[in-house]
Design a protein around this motif. Sequence first.
Motif, PDB file in Angstrom:
ATOM      1  N   ASP A 180       0.817  -1.203   0.000  1.00  0.00           N
ATOM      2  CA  ASP A 180       0.000   0.000   0.000  1.00  0.00           C
ATOM      3  C   ASP A 180       0.853   1.257   0.000  1.00  0.00           C
ATOM      4  O   ASP A 180       0.753   2.106  -0.866  1.00  0.00           O
ATOM      5  N   VAL A 184       1.875   3.780  -3.268  1.00  0.00           N
ATOM      6  CA  VAL A 184       1.600   5.211  -3.315  1.00  0.00           C
ATOM      7  C   VAL A 184       2.868   5.948  -3.734  1.00  0.00           C
ATOM      8  O   VAL A 184       2.833   6.859  -4.548  1.00  0.00           O
ATOM      9  N   LEU A 215      -5.842   3.933   3.081  1.00  0.00           N
ATOM     10  CA  LEU A 215      -5.429   4.444   1.778  1.00  0.00           C
ATOM     11  C   LEU A 215      -6.443   5.456   1.239  1.00  0.00           C
ATOM     12  O   LEU A 215      -6.072   6.460   0.644  1.00  0.00           O
ATOM     13  N   TYR A 219      -5.454   9.237   0.196  1.00  0.00           N
ATOM     14  CA  TYR A 219      -5.754   9.844  -1.104  1.00  0.00           C
ATOM     15  C   TYR A 219      -6.580  11.105  -0.953  1.00  0.00           C
ATOM     16  O   TYR A 219      -6.363  12.099  -1.637  1.00  0.00           O
TER      17      TYR A 219
END
Length: 321
Positions: A180, A184, A215, A219
Motif C-alpha cells: 500500500d 503510493v 489508503l 488519497y
Amino acid sequence: VTVDVEALAVAVKNGDRRSIARAITLVESTRAEDVALAEALLVLLYPHTGRGLRLGVSGVPGAGKSTLIDVLGRHVIAAGHKLGVLAIDPSSQLSGGSVLGDRTRMTELSRAKEAFVRPSPSSGASGGLSLRTREALLVLEAGGHDVVIVETVGTGQAEVAVTELVDVLVVVLLAGAGDDVQGVKRGLLEHADVIAFNKADGANLPLVDAARDELTSLYAWMRRGEGPTVVALSAREDRGVLELWQLIEKRFRALSASGELEERRRGQRRAWFLRALQEALAARLASSDSARERLDALREAVEAGEVLPRLAARQLADAVR
Ligand code: GDP
C-alpha cells in the motif's frame, strides 16, 4: 508454410478461435519472414479495433490477479460481452526464486466460449509488456472481443507501461504486504483508476478493511478526493467483484463522455509510434555488420567516458540510411 494474410484477417474478424490464436502467434514471432506478414495482417485488422474497453490488471505475484480475472471475467461475460485476456504465462513468472508454474490459472474462463485467454510470455521488463502485447490486443479486438484485459506483474514501472495500452487500470494489492505504502510512493497515484485490496475474507477481513480505509483517507488528503477509488474484495469468494466491474464500466463511460478517452488513446498511439520507431532503428542497426561493430565500439567508448553520448548517438543515426 505460406500464410494467406487476407484469409487470416477475414477469419480473425469472423471470430474464429484458431485463426485468432494463429494471428497472435504470428505477431509475436521474431522470425524475419513473419515480421512482414504480421505487419500486413495488422494493417488489415487495424480499422476493426479500438471500439472496446481495455482494462489493465496489475499487481505483484500472489496478489490474486488470475483468481480475480477468472471471477471478474465471468461477470463481464454475463453482462453480454466477449472477453479477451492477455494473461501472464505462469511458467515465466518468478516469485522469490520459485517458479509458480504449477498453478492452473483462469480455469473457468479458459473453458468459456465467450472468452479467449492467451498466456503471453513475461519478459520481465516493464511487467512483461512489449509492443507485441499491444499488437495481440488489436488481434483480440478485431476478433470481436469488446473487453480486453491485460495482466501485468509488479508495482511501479509495470503500471506506467500498461497505461500506454489500457483505458482503465486496476491495481491489486494485499493488505499488510507493504504494498500500500510502496504503491503510493511509486506512481500508483498517477496511474491507477481503482486500487483493489484482495483477499478480504476470513481472518484477513478486518486487516483489509483497515488498509482500504487508510489508503482512502491518504488519497483524500493528498488529492482532495481526485485519486483512484479504493475497494476491498474477495476474488475467492466472489465478493465485491461485480461491484468492481460496475466501477470499471462507470469509469470507462465517464472517460468516453468527457473526451478524455480519445485524448488518452492519442497519447498511447504516439507512444506506440515512438517505441516502434526505436525498435525499427535498432533492428536496422543490428542488421548490418558494420553498423553493429560501430555500435559496439561506440558503446564502449561512451561507457568509458571517452565520447560524448549524444555525439555517439548522432553518428550512429547518421550511419543508418
Ligand atoms: P497472482 O499471482 O496475482 O495471479 O495470484 P493468484 O490468483 O494465483 O493467487 C495467489 C494465491 O492467493 C492463490 O493461492 C489463490 O488461491 C489465493 N487467493 C486469490 N484470491 C484470493 C482471495 O480473494 N482470498 C483468499 N483467501 N485467497 C485468495
